[in-house]
Scaffold this active site. Structure first.
Site, PDB file in Angstrom:
ATOM      1  N   LYS A  83       0.854  -1.195   0.000  1.00  0.00           N
ATOM      2  CA  LYS A  83       0.000   0.000   0.000  1.00  0.00           C
ATOM      3  C   LYS A  83       0.888   1.242   0.000  1.00  0.00           C
ATOM      4  CE  LYS A  83      -4.338   0.940   2.349  1.00  0.00           C
ATOM      5  NZ  LYS A  83      -5.025   0.767   3.627  1.00  0.00           N
TER       6      LYS A  83
HETATM    7  C1  E4P Z   1      -8.346   1.181   4.089  1.00  0.00           C
HETATM    8  O1  E4P Z   1      -7.609   0.853   3.195  1.00  0.00           O
HETATM    9  C2  E4P Z   1      -8.362   2.536   4.648  1.00  0.00           C
HETATM   10  O2  E4P Z   1      -7.150   2.838   5.224  1.00  0.00           O
HETATM   11  C3  E4P Z   1      -9.511   2.682   5.610  1.00  0.00           C
HETATM   12  O3  E4P Z   1     -10.681   2.201   4.983  1.00  0.00           O
HETATM   13  C4  E4P Z   1      -9.708   4.079   6.124  1.00  0.00           C
HETATM   14  O4  E4P Z   1     -10.897   4.134   6.869  1.00  0.00           O
HETATM   15  P1  E4P Z   1     -11.239   5.366   7.850  1.00  0.00           P
HETATM   16  O5  E4P Z   1     -11.401   6.588   7.034  1.00  0.00           O
HETATM   17  O6  E4P Z   1     -12.505   4.952   8.516  1.00  0.00           O
HETATM   18  O7  E4P Z   1     -10.075   5.470   8.801  1.00  0.00           O
END
Ligand code: E4P
Length: 217
Positions: A83
């Protein structure tokens, strides 16, 4: 639409996997911090538990170090997806890791133009953040819809991984908009099964069954 579970909590992942609801897992530095676990150890454990893709995020901000971290993370297991943040440096790292045959998830996407750049850099997944846009009073779902149109217009193979999902309605809207994947927190994923008419119907069936005095076993 595939479901990824948005957590680094092994207990939640195992429970949802037993119900056949885990096509993959996404983590981020905040979720790793919340788990209280060592990043490398917990990533290896998740990768061994599920057969689908597991996103593990780099923490460097410059492309050369992102590449180094990404290669280290990719070596942990065959199903690791690296990522990377949607920055200029992140796009350079995406290009480099893609050339190495490593799968990538470009995260923190808040505009269709950012998503277009990630696809051009060869991202395997793009993570548009719906909930964080909604928090600002901007319609997050419109981003999913726009990315779907743009990717289809040009035949990009980058998969739309809808992220920052906060509700069952978000999940349904993502499916209608043609997201390839939704990464969903465990509580929201478990909540999808619930409907008050299911509960009421089951209660009535059980009451009538009781009256028959019968038993299947
Ligand atoms: C996943 O890849 C993201 O980091 C996550 O969905 C972020 O979610 P949030 O905005 O609720 O922290």
């Amino acid at each position: 639409m595939k479901f990824f579970v948005d957590t680094a909590d092994i207990v939640d992942i195992r429970e949802l996997d037993e119900a056949g609801l885990v096509d993959g897992v996404t983590t981020n530095p905040s979720l790793i911090a919340k788990s209280g676990r060592d990043f490398i150890e917990v990533t290896k454990e998740i990768c061994a538990l599920v057969s689908g893709p597991v996103s593990a995020e780099v923490t460097a901000l410059d492309a050369p170090t992102m590449l180094e971290e990404g290669r280290k993370l990719a070596a942990l297991a065959d199903n690791v997806v690296v990522k990377l943040p949607l920055t200029f440096e992140g796009l350079k790292a995406c290009q480099g890791l893609t050339a190495d045959g490593i799968k990538t998830n470009v995260t923190l996407c808040f505009s269709a133009n950012q998503g277009l750049l990630a696809a051009k850099a060869g991202a395997t997944y793009i993570s548009p953040f719906i909930g964080r846009l909604d928090d600002l009073g901007v319609d997050g779902m419109e981003l999913i819809e726009n990315l779907r149109i743009i990717y289809d217009n040009y035949g990009f193979e980058t998969q739309i991984l809808a992220a920052s999902i906060r509700s069952a309605d978000h999940v349904q809207q993502c499916a209608l908009a043609g997201a390839d994947v939704a990464t969903v927190p465990p509580s929201v994923l478990k909540g999808l099964v619930k409907h008050k008419l299911t509960d009421a119907g089951l209660e009535a069936f059980m009451a009538d069954w009781e009256k028959t005095g019968q038993s299947i076993l």
